[in-house]
Design a protein around this motif. Structure first.
Motif, PDB file in Angstrom:
ATOM      1  N   LYS A   1      19.642 -13.827  20.118  1.00 53.99           N
ATOM      2  CA  LYS A   1      18.699 -12.814  19.646  1.00 53.99           C
ATOM      3  C   LYS A   1      18.443 -12.998  18.153  1.00 53.99           C
ATOM      4  N   LEU A   2      17.213 -12.714  17.735  1.00 50.48           N
ATOM      5  CA  LEU A   2      16.788 -12.983  16.367  1.00 50.48           C
ATOM      6  C   LEU A   2      16.447 -11.696  15.638  1.00 50.48           C
ATOM      7  N   GLY A   3      16.898 -11.608  14.388  1.00 46.87           N
ATOM      8  CA  GLY A   3      16.618 -10.424  13.588  1.00 46.87           C
ATOM      9  C   GLY A   3      16.376 -10.766  12.136  1.00 46.87           C
ATOM     10  N   ILE A   4      15.874  -9.795  11.395  1.00 45.45           N
ATOM     11  CA  ILE A   4      15.648  -9.926   9.959  1.00 45.45           C
ATOM     12  C   ILE A   4      16.161  -8.670   9.289  1.00 45.45           C
ATOM     13  N   GLY A   5      16.835  -8.840   8.172  1.00 44.82           N
ATOM     14  CA  GLY A   5      17.300  -7.711   7.382  1.00 44.82           C
ATOM     15  C   GLY A   5      17.059  -7.983   5.912  1.00 44.82           C
ATOM     16  N   GLY A   6      17.146  -6.939   5.110  1.00 40.36           N
ATOM     17  CA  GLY A   6      16.954  -7.160   3.694  1.00 40.36           C
ATOM     18  C   GLY A   6      17.250  -5.940   2.866  1.00 40.36           C
ATOM     19  N   PHE A   7      17.359  -6.189   1.571  1.00 39.62           N
ATOM     20  CA  PHE A   7      17.624  -5.137   0.595  1.00 39.62           C
ATOM     21  C   PHE A   7      16.485  -5.107  -0.416  1.00 39.62           C
ATOM     22  N   SER A   8      15.961  -3.904  -0.697  1.00 35.73           N
ATOM     23  CA  SER A   8      14.939  -3.711  -1.720  1.00 35.73           C
ATOM     24  C   SER A   8      13.674  -4.519  -1.401  1.00 35.73           C
ATOM     25  N   MET A   9      13.296  -5.466  -2.256  1.00 31.93           N
ATOM     26  CA  MET A   9      12.131  -6.296  -1.969  1.00 31.93           C
ATOM     27  C   MET A   9      12.334  -7.105  -0.697  1.00 31.93           C
ATOM     28  N   GLY A  10      13.576  -7.492  -0.424  1.00 38.08           N
ATOM     29  CA  GLY A  10      13.881  -8.182   0.829  1.00 38.08           C
ATOM     30  C   GLY A  10      13.648  -7.278   2.026  1.00 38.08           C
ATOM     31  N   ALA A  11      13.960  -5.983   1.876  1.00 42.24           N
ATOM     32  CA  ALA A  11      13.699  -5.018   2.941  1.00 42.24           C
ATOM     33  C   ALA A  11      12.205  -4.862   3.169  1.00 42.24           C
ATOM     34  N   ALA A  12      11.428  -4.845   2.080  1.00 39.29           N
ATOM     35  CA  ALA A  12       9.976  -4.757   2.201  1.00 39.29           C
ATOM     36  C   ALA A  12       9.424  -5.953   2.969  1.00 39.29           C
ATOM     37  N   THR A  13       9.956  -7.140   2.692  1.00 34.61           N
ATOM     38  CA  THR A  13       9.520  -8.349   3.392  1.00 34.61           C
ATOM     39  C   THR A  13       9.929  -8.296   4.857  1.00 34.61           C
ATOM     40  N   ALA A  14      11.115  -7.757   5.145  1.00 32.08           N
ATOM     41  CA  ALA A  14      11.564  -7.604   6.526  1.00 32.08           C
ATOM     42  C   ALA A  14      10.661  -6.650   7.295  1.00 32.08           C
ATOM     43  N   LEU A  15      10.250  -5.545   6.664  1.00 33.47           N
ATOM     44  CA  LEU A  15       9.358  -4.590   7.323  1.00 33.47           C
ATOM     45  C   LEU A  15       7.967  -5.192   7.536  1.00 33.47           C
ATOM     46  N   HIS A  16       7.521  -6.003   6.602  1.00 30.21           N
ATOM     47  CA  HIS A  16       6.253  -6.711   6.810  1.00 30.21           C
ATOM     48  C   HIS A  16       6.365  -7.624   8.023  1.00 30.21           C
ATOM     49  N   SER A  17       7.494  -8.307   8.165  1.00 31.61           N
ATOM     50  CA  SER A  17       7.711  -9.170   9.326  1.00 31.61           C
ATOM     51  C   SER A  17       7.705  -8.361  10.615  1.00 31.61           C
ATOM     52  N   ALA A  18       8.260  -7.148  10.571  1.00 36.63           N
ATOM     53  CA  ALA A  18       8.274  -6.292  11.766  1.00 36.63           C
ATOM     54  C   ALA A  18       6.853  -5.938  12.197  1.00 36.63           C
ATOM     55  N   THR A  19       5.988  -5.616  11.244  1.00 32.35           N
ATOM     56  CA  THR A  19       4.601  -5.288  11.602  1.00 32.35           C
ATOM     57  C   THR A  19       3.861  -6.531  12.091  1.00 32.35           C
ATOM     58  N   CYS A  20       4.164  -7.697  11.506  1.00 33.68           N
ATOM     59  CA  CYS A  20       3.551  -8.947  11.975  1.00 33.68           C
ATOM     60  C   CYS A  20       3.969  -9.245  13.412  1.00 33.68           C
ATOM     61  N   HIS A  21       5.252  -9.019  13.703  1.00 36.13           N
ATOM     62  CA  HIS A  21       5.751  -9.228  15.069  1.00 36.13           C
ATOM     63  C   HIS A  21       5.023  -8.316  16.048  1.00 36.13           C
ATOM     64  N   ALA A  22       4.876  -7.057  15.684  1.00 40.99           N
ATOM     65  CA  ALA A  22       4.230  -6.102  16.587  1.00 40.99           C
ATOM     66  C   ALA A  22       2.748  -6.420  16.771  1.00 40.99           C
ATOM     67  N   LEU A  23       2.095  -6.849  15.703  1.00 38.72           N
ATOM     68  CA  LEU A  23       0.683  -7.197  15.784  1.00 38.72           C
ATOM     69  C   LEU A  23       0.462  -8.525  16.498  1.00 38.72           C
ATOM     70  N   GLY A  24       1.465  -9.412  16.395  1.00 36.37           N
ATOM     71  CA  GLY A  24       1.327 -10.748  16.963  1.00 36.37           C
ATOM     72  C   GLY A  24       0.729 -11.748  16.003  1.00 36.37           C
ATOM     73  N   HIS A  25       0.485 -11.311  14.757  1.00 33.36           N
ATOM     74  CA  HIS A  25      -0.071 -12.229  13.770  1.00 33.36           C
ATOM     75  C   HIS A  25       0.251 -11.738  12.360  1.00 33.36           C
ATOM     76  N   TYR A  26       0.153 -12.657  11.406  1.00 34.17           N
ATOM     77  CA  TYR A  26       0.343 -12.317  10.002  1.00 34.17           C
ATOM     78  C   TYR A  26      -0.891 -11.572   9.492  1.00 34.17           C
ATOM     79  N   GLY A  27      -0.824 -11.139   8.249  1.00 31.09           N
ATOM     80  CA  GLY A  27      -1.962 -10.458   7.656  1.00 31.09           C
ATOM     81  C   GLY A  27      -3.195 -11.341   7.563  1.00 31.09           C
ATOM     82  N   ASN A  28      -2.978 -12.673   7.478  1.00 31.62           N
ATOM     83  CA  ASN A  28      -4.104 -13.604   7.380  1.00 31.62           C
ATOM     84  C   ASN A  28      -4.666 -13.992   8.742  1.00 31.62           C
TER      85      ASN A  28
END
Length: 259
Positions: free
Chosen positions: A122-149
């Motif tokens: 199983k695969l996961g991402i975690g982070g602290f502060s700016m790393g947490a912000a990047t992890a949450l961005h990855s979570a939304t990308c996963h749910a959307l199925g694509h990056y912001g671009n």
């Protein structure tokens, strides 16, 4: 264990592109059966080594931790002075201007690190502060199925942990997910764990709390938000113990024990 990552990503807009090279990646091997791999992202100005030393002490023998180091780049909040950063930021809040290209590039780097892991892990991402912000961005990308671009997000994530962070691109999230049935399907059951100290004087508690509300209202129903009275911009054993318990439960891990 650590190794250099020589891959670089281009950032910028228009015809101007700035290339940044990601720093050294540190890996903490599982002490037991390898059941999960989590990429853990450090905060602004930090590096992967400091978190690898913390994660190695956690009583989670079945997790492999990958701790990359962000590129060194000029950062607006430091007046353009170079620092390790996953993306550019002018102020630490969810209301700041979003460096979507930097966020996408860092999320893609994390996805690339996870892409070679065994299929039964199983695969996961975690982070602290700016790393947490990047992890949450990855979570939304996963749910959307694509990056912001618009490029396809290739990883099937199982969980995201965000400590003392905030949700980037929160103002445009509703527009991005409008009419997306895939987002609702993926987000509704996706495990998210957000923690924030009420005494945080770097990333204000209100940003963490509002980020949790925004994600929940967007469709992330399996979201837990934990606050800590008196906690500043750092971690404490109570918080890491709860992270261990949450990861064990949501990833179905074996062998967890509190010291």
């Amino acid at each position: 264990m650590s190794y250099n990552n020589s891959s670089s990503m281009g950032f910028g807009s228009g015809n101007v592109r700035r290339a940044f090279e990601f720093g050294r990646t540190h890996v903490v091997r599982p002490k037991g059966e390898h059941q999960a791999t989590i990429v853990w992202l450090h905060g602004l100005g930090d590096n992967g080594s400091s978190w690898s030393q913390i994660l190695e002490t956690l009583p989670l023998p079945n997790i492999k931790w990958i701790c990359p180091t962000a590129p060194t780049r000029p950062v607006a909040i430091f007046g353009g002075f170079p620092s390790t950063a996953w993306f550019d930021v002018s102020e630490i809040s969810e209301d700041a201007a979003d460096d979507l290209e930097g966020l996408d590039a860092s999320a893609a780097h994390v996805a690339n690190l996870l892409s070679t892991e065994p299929r039964n892990v199983k695969l996961g991402i975690g982070g602290f502060s700016m790393g947490a912000a990047t992890a949450l961005h990855s979570a939304t990308c996963h749910a959307l199925g694509h990056y912001g671009n618009g490029n396809v997000y290739p990883i099937n994530l199982s969980a995201v942990v965000a400590l003392s962070g905030w949700l980037p691109c929160s103002r445009t999230l509703n527009n991005r997910i409008e009419g997306s049935r895939d987002f609702i399907r993926r987000a509704s059951s996706f495990p998210l764990f957000l923690c924030h100290g009420r005494g945080d004087d770097v990333v204000a508690y209100e940003y963490g709390e509002k980020s949790a509300r925004t994600l929940s209202s967007a469709g992330f129903r399996n979201l837990s938000f934990r606050s800590y009275n008196g906690l500043g911009h750092y971690t404490i054993p109570e918080e890491t113990d709860e992270v261990c318990t949450w990861l064990t439960s949501n990833l179905g891990l074996e062998g967890y024990r509190l010291n």
